[in-house]
Motif scaffolding. Structure first.
Motif, PDB file in Angstrom:
ATOM      1  N   UNK A 136       0.838  -1.204   0.000  1.00 13.86           N
ATOM      2  CA  UNK A 136       0.000   0.000   0.000  1.00 13.86           C
ATOM      3  C   UNK A 136       0.874   1.255   0.000  1.00 13.86           C
ATOM      4  N   UNK A 137       1.892   1.278   0.854  1.00 10.48           N
ATOM      5  CA  UNK A 137       2.778   2.442   0.928  1.00 10.48           C
ATOM      6  C   UNK A 137       3.454   2.702  -0.416  1.00 10.48           C
ATOM      7  N   UNK A 138       3.971   1.649  -1.033  1.00 14.91           N
ATOM      8  CA  UNK A 138       4.655   1.794  -2.320  1.00 14.91           C
ATOM      9  C   UNK A 138       3.681   2.241  -3.401  1.00 14.91           C
ATOM     10  N   UNK A 139       2.483   1.680  -3.397  1.00 13.83           N
ATOM     11  CA  UNK A 139       1.498   2.047  -4.425  1.00 13.83           C
ATOM     12  C   UNK A 139       1.097   3.507  -4.322  1.00 13.83           C
ATOM     13  N   UNK A 140       0.957   4.009  -3.102  1.00 15.78           N
ATOM     14  CA  UNK A 140       0.541   5.396  -2.927  1.00 15.78           C
ATOM     15  C   UNK A 140       1.687   6.374  -3.214  1.00 15.78           C
ATOM     16  N   UNK A 141       2.920   5.965  -2.934  1.00 19.29           N
ATOM     17  CA  UNK A 141       4.059   6.785  -3.323  1.00 19.29           C
ATOM     18  C   UNK A 141       4.135   6.862  -4.843  1.00 19.29           C
ATOM     19  N   UNK A 142       3.907   5.730  -5.498  1.00 20.21           N
ATOM     20  CA  UNK A 142       3.886   5.713  -6.953  1.00 20.21           C
ATOM     21  C   UNK A 142       2.777   6.563  -7.524  1.00 20.21           C
ATOM     22  N   UNK A 143       1.609   6.542  -6.878  1.00 19.76           N
ATOM     23  CA  UNK A 143       0.477   7.335  -7.342  1.00 19.76           C
ATOM     24  C   UNK A 143       0.786   8.829  -7.259  1.00 19.76           C
ATOM     25  N   UNK A 144       1.467   9.247  -6.203  1.00 22.25           N
ATOM     26  CA  UNK A 144       1.837  10.655  -6.071  1.00 22.25           C
ATOM     27  C   UNK A 144       2.794  11.071  -7.181  1.00 22.25           C
ATOM     28  N   UNK A 145       3.756  10.236  -7.479  1.00 23.10           N
ATOM     29  CA  UNK A 145       4.714  10.583  -8.535  1.00 23.10           C
ATOM     30  C   UNK A 145       4.042  10.511  -9.913  1.00 23.10           C
ATOM     31  N   UNK A 146       3.136   9.558 -10.082  1.00 21.42           N
ATOM     32  CA  UNK A 146       2.374   9.478 -11.329  1.00 21.42           C
ATOM     33  C   UNK A 146       1.566  10.756 -11.548  1.00 21.42           C
ATOM     34  N   UNK A 147       1.027  11.298 -10.478  1.00 20.30           N
ATOM     35  CA  UNK A 147       0.276  12.553 -10.562  1.00 20.30           C
ATOM     36  C   UNK A 147       1.121  13.654 -11.181  1.00 20.30           C
ATOM     37  N   UNK A 148       2.349  13.782 -10.731  1.00 28.35           N
ATOM     38  CA  UNK A 148       3.235  14.826 -11.244  1.00 28.35           C
ATOM     39  C   UNK A 148       3.608  14.570 -12.702  1.00 28.35           C
ATOM     40  N   UNK A 149       3.879  13.310 -13.039  1.00 27.09           N
ATOM     41  CA  UNK A 149       4.260  12.982 -14.416  1.00 27.09           C
ATOM     42  C   UNK A 149       3.120  13.258 -15.388  1.00 27.09           C
ATOM     43  N   UNK A 150       1.902  12.890 -15.016  1.00 24.83           N
ATOM     44  CA  UNK A 150       0.763  13.122 -15.900  1.00 24.83           C
ATOM     45  C   UNK A 150       0.433  14.605 -15.997  1.00 24.83           C
ATOM     46  N   UNK A 151       0.575  15.323 -14.885  1.00 23.93           N
ATOM     47  CA  UNK A 151       0.330  16.769 -14.917  1.00 23.93           C
ATOM     48  C   UNK A 151       1.262  17.444 -15.911  1.00 23.93           C
ATOM     49  N   UNK A 152       2.512  17.041 -15.900  1.00 25.33           N
ATOM     50  CA  UNK A 152       3.515  17.621 -16.794  1.00 25.33           C
ATOM     51  C   UNK A 152       3.196  17.312 -18.259  1.00 25.33           C
ATOM     52  N   UNK A 153       2.763  16.079 -18.522  1.00 23.40           N
ATOM     53  CA  UNK A 153       2.522  15.654 -19.896  1.00 23.40           C
ATOM     54  C   UNK A 153       1.188  16.147 -20.445  1.00 23.40           C
ATOM     55  N   UNK A 154       0.163  16.181 -19.607  1.00 20.33           N
ATOM     56  CA  UNK A 154      -1.196  16.470 -20.101  1.00 20.33           C
ATOM     57  C   UNK A 154      -1.595  17.932 -20.019  1.00 20.33           C
TER      58      UNK A 154
END
Length: 253
Positions: free
Chosen positions: A157-175
């Motif tokens: 759970x901890x790893x998945x939520x850390x990944x989700x936070x970083x995914x948020x930044x990556x998608x924000x930058x791209x989209x």
């Protein structure tokens, strides 16, 4: 300006209970039409009817298994067909396996990642494909305090939520070029039917003393952050992780 969502069309995942159910009602009260998505269609039907009766907004139930990409595509298409488009996504569906890391199995790990991280990405992607063809949109991912801090028995759970936070930044930058804003809320410990007994017990009360505001959250404590990030007031905000935890993350574990 107000935190209003009039005329917007929203999809909320994990909406059969807990945060998702609360968020769907919050968006409808702010003027949005809402698709409630989860596996338990019977509960969705009841809640959707209640939301429509109480708010006057369209609220529809849509079947969704976040771990199944074909189900995601069907869900998003059904939402667009029923509401006429999609402007907002609350990527809320999530699960946890509580077990010491030495005992976590491959199935445990895959189950959590498939819902919390892979599923969240493909829901966002499916919605963004429609948003990019229109006038853009806003996505809010529901991260967690445990994406920043850690627990001894919830490694996946901890790893998945850390990944989700970083995914948020990556998608924000791209989209951003498509007019799509992507942000996240990182809640601390919020009372729901699933954790209420623990949080109100002895161990929970010990944990509460680490929170500067000296209480656990209630679902409505997240409403301001959610409505802000989805509304036009946040038109120049993307890639942001908004922590709402009573100050819990300020304390040393």
């Amino acid at each position: 300006m107000e935190l209003r969502l009039d005329g917007k069309r929203a999809l909320v995942t994990g909406a059969s209970s807990g945060f998702g159910q609360h968020f769907a009602r919050t968006l409808a009260m702010a003027g949005a039409d809402v698709a409630l998505a989860a596996r338990r269609i019977d509960r969705l039907e009841t809640e959707a009817a209640s939301i429509t009766q109480d708010t006057g907004q369209r609220a529809i139930p849509v079947a969704l298994d976040v771990a199944d990409v074909s189900s995601i595509e069907t869900c998003v298409s059904a939402t667009v067909d029923a509401l006429g488009g999609i402007d907002l996504l609350v990527n809320n569906a999530g699960i946890v396996v509580t077990k010491p890391s030495l005992k976590q199995t491959e199935a445990d790990w895959d189950q959590v990642m498939d819902v919390n991280l892979k599923g969240a990405f493909f829901v966002a992607q499916a919605c963004a494909q429609h948003m990019a063809d229109g006038s853009g949109g806003a996505i809010v991912n529901i991260a967690s305090l445990l994406g920043e801090r850690v627990s001894k028995t919830e490694i996946s759970y901890c790893v998945s939520k850390a990944g989700l936070a970083h995914m948020t930044k990556a998608l924000a930058y791209e989209w951003a070029k498509h007019g799509i804003r992507v942000n996240a809320i990182s809640p601390g410990y919020v009372k729901t039917d699933l954790n209420r007994a623990f949080l109100e017990g002895e161990m929970g009360q010990t944990m509460m003393r680490q929170i500067p505001i000296r209480r656990f959250g209630e679902p409505e404590d997240l409403d301001g952050a959610l409505l802000y990030l989805l509304s036009d007031l946040a038109a120049w905000t993307t890639g942001h992780i908004l922590t709402v935890d009573g100050g819990h993350s300020l304390a040393t574990p």
